[in-house]
Design a protein around this motif. Structure first.
Motif, short mmCIF file in Angstrom:
data_model
loop_
_atom_site.label_atom_id
_atom_site.label_comp_id
_atom_site.label_asym_id
_atom_site.label_seq_id
_atom_site.Cartn_x
_atom_site.Cartn_y
_atom_site.Cartn_z
N MET A 1 51.16 -40.59 77.90
CA MET A 1 49.74 -41.20 77.89
C MET A 1 49.48 -41.43 76.20
O MET A 1 49.82 -40.82 75.23
N ILE A 2 48.97 -42.59 76.06
CA ILE A 2 48.36 -43.06 75.00
C ILE A 2 46.83 -42.82 74.80
O ILE A 2 46.10 -43.36 75.62
N GLN A 3 46.44 -42.15 73.90
CA GLN A 3 44.82 -41.86 73.61
C GLN A 3 44.48 -42.63 72.42
O GLN A 3 45.19 -42.37 70.98
N ILE A 4 43.61 -43.61 72.36
CA ILE A 4 43.07 -44.24 71.36
C ILE A 4 41.66 -43.58 70.97
O ILE A 4 40.90 -43.72 71.99
N GLU A 5 41.53 -42.78 69.97
CA GLU A 5 40.23 -42.08 69.55
C GLU A 5 39.37 -42.62 68.44
O GLU A 5 39.92 -42.50 67.45
N HIS A 6 38.09 -43.33 69.02
CA HIS A 6 37.31 -43.50 67.87
C HIS A 6 37.82 -44.43 66.83
O HIS A 6 37.55 -44.21 65.44
N LEU A 7 38.50 -45.44 67.25
CA LEU A 7 39.43 -46.34 66.32
C LEU A 7 38.34 -47.37 65.67
O LEU A 7 37.49 -48.19 66.35
N SER A 8 38.40 -47.24 64.38
CA SER A 8 37.56 -48.44 63.63
C SER A 8 38.66 -49.17 62.75
O SER A 8 39.48 -48.56 62.09
N LYS A 9 38.25 -50.50 62.50
CA LYS A 9 38.96 -51.07 61.45
C LYS A 9 38.40 -52.17 60.81
O LYS A 9 37.41 -53.09 61.38
N THR A 10 38.20 -51.94 59.49
CA THR A 10 37.63 -52.96 58.58
C THR A 10 38.54 -53.51 57.65
O THR A 10 39.17 -52.82 56.98
N TYR A 11 38.40 -54.81 57.67
CA TYR A 11 39.32 -55.41 56.74
C TYR A 11 39.03 -55.39 55.21
O TYR A 11 37.77 -55.67 55.05
N ASP A 12 39.56 -55.05 54.17
CA ASP A 12 39.46 -55.00 52.95
C ASP A 12 39.10 -56.21 52.48
O ASP A 12 39.56 -57.30 52.85
N GLY A 13 38.01 -56.19 51.67
CA GLY A 13 37.78 -57.60 50.76
C GLY A 13 36.73 -58.33 51.63
O GLY A 13 36.12 -59.51 51.35
N VAL A 14 36.78 -58.06 52.76
CA VAL A 14 35.74 -58.64 53.95
C VAL A 14 34.55 -57.72 54.17
O VAL A 14 34.43 -56.67 54.83
N SER A 15 33.41 -57.72 53.21
CA SER A 15 32.30 -56.67 53.22
C SER A 15 31.69 -56.65 54.68
O SER A 15 31.35 -57.58 55.31
N GLU A 16 31.47 -55.31 54.97
CA GLU A 16 30.93 -55.29 56.18
C GLU A 16 31.46 -56.20 57.45
O GLU A 16 31.01 -56.15 58.45
N HIS A 17 32.99 -56.26 57.40
CA HIS A 17 33.44 -57.16 58.38
C HIS A 17 34.16 -56.00 59.52
O HIS A 17 35.06 -55.52 59.10
N HIS A 18 33.50 -55.76 60.72
CA HIS A 18 34.27 -54.58 61.39
C HIS A 18 34.98 -55.48 62.61
O HIS A 18 34.61 -55.97 63.35
N ALA A 19 36.47 -55.38 62.25
CA ALA A 19 37.28 -55.96 63.35
C ALA A 19 37.15 -54.96 64.69
O ALA A 19 37.32 -55.49 65.92
N LEU A 20 37.19 -53.84 64.30
CA LEU A 20 37.09 -52.71 65.66
C LEU A 20 35.96 -51.80 65.15
O LEU A 20 35.97 -51.20 64.25
N ILE B 1 45.55 -42.10 66.72
CA ILE B 1 46.17 -42.67 68.25
C ILE B 1 47.08 -41.59 68.33
O ILE B 1 47.93 -40.99 67.47
N VAL B 2 46.94 -41.05 69.48
CA VAL B 2 47.82 -40.08 70.02
C VAL B 2 48.65 -40.20 71.00
O VAL B 2 48.05 -40.97 72.26
N ILE B 3 49.88 -39.98 70.93
CA ILE B 3 50.70 -40.43 72.00
C ILE B 3 51.43 -39.12 72.51
O ILE B 3 51.96 -38.50 71.69
N ASP B 4 51.23 -38.91 73.77
CA ASP B 4 51.86 -37.68 74.49
C ASP B 4 51.29 -36.45 73.65
O ASP B 4 52.15 -35.55 73.38
#
Ligand code: ADP
Ligand code: ADP
Length: 231
Positions: free
Chosen positions: A1-20, A61-64
């Motif tokens: 089982m793969i659990q994706i938990e509250h994942l957020s991703k902001t790219y460096d140098g791109v202010s306030e740009h939330h990809a996830l 990210i939690v796997i098994d």
């Protein structure tokens, strides 16, 4: 089982740009799990996080049951080799024969030559391309090239396959046959599939569960039939 938990991703140098933003998903063993979204929605970023090519800004990210988010070195390589990947552009080695494309992951693992060639031939048979072992990728159709990529992705006996727009470069008929092959691999080998696509038709055809991603957020998720029956 793969659990994706509250994942957020902001790219460096791109202010306030939330990809996830706060993405949570549970992918169970045996699922064919579709992640659908338009271009720029965050699908590639999510795939690169699952594959640990990219570090999330927060979340895990939690796997098994094991948190893999901080993996590095050998643990990371081992995790990556348990995930088979296929892409829109097939990403085959043009200077290698079909057989040598499929043996490549086994060379990295330093398997014996006879063993890896025998294994590659079995995989080519599974994808219906035994007679093309000595051909080069440029001599094959798009659908045949994707079959080679699928065989290569299976070489390490992965438990999970990540299919990133795997049929986007193919015509409708070829798409149907590749999706059929992925479904057979899921059913017969028990490989969990994560299917990244911008195509509702692809998701509806093959996935048992889907998540819809828009501007980096999950806006809808559930069993495919239930999601598609929403007004
Ligand atoms: P998709 O795969 O759904 O097209 P992406 O994950 O590629 O979406 O992109 C999500 C958002 O993050 C987009 O706005 C994209 O421009 C941005 N993005 C993706 N990769 C990077 C990066 N390396 N640096 C900065 N921004 C990025
Ligand atoms: P793919 O789906 O093949 O990952 P993308 O278009 O998402 O293709 O990204 C191609 C490359 O460009 C990736 O390395 C990604 O990180 C980078 N990239 C994508 N969007 C941006 C962006 N807005 N700014 C900087 N780099 C980006």
């Amino acid at each position: 089982m793969i659990q994706i938990e509250h994942l957020s991703k902001t790219y460096d140098g791109v202010s306030e740009h939330h990809a996830l933003t706060d993405v949570s998903l549970t992918i169970e063993d045996g699922d064919i799990f579709g992640i659908i979204g338009e271009s720029g929605a965050g699908k590639s970023t999510l795939v690169r996080c699952i594959n640990l090519l990219e570090r999330p800004t927060s979340g895990r990210i939690v796997i098994d049951g094991e948190d893999v988010t901080g993996y590095s070195g050998k643990q990371l390589l081992k995790l990556r080799s348990s995930i088979g990947m296929i892409f829109q552009d097939f990403s085959l080695f043009q200077q290698r024969t079909v057989l040598k494309n499929v043996t490549f992951p086994l060379e990295l693992r330093r398997d014996k030559k006879e063993h890896r060639e025998q294994r590659a031939l079995e995989l080519l048979e599974l994808v219906g391309l035994s007679e093309k072992a000595k051909s080069y990728p440029s001599q094959l159709s798009g659908g045949q090239q994707q079959r080679v990529a699928i065989a290569r992705a299976l070489a390490n006996n992965p438990r999970v396959m990540l299919c990133d727009e795997a049929t986007s470069a193919l015509d409708t008929r070829t798409t149907v046959s590749i999706l059929g092959l992925l479904r057979d691999i899921n059913r017969e080998l028990g490989v969990t599939m994560i299917v990244i696509t911008h195509s509702l038709a692809v998701a509806e055809k093959i996935c048992n569960k889907i998540a819809v991603i828009d501007k980096g957020r999950i806006v809808e998720t559930g069993e495919t039939a239930a999601v598609f029956s929403n007004p």
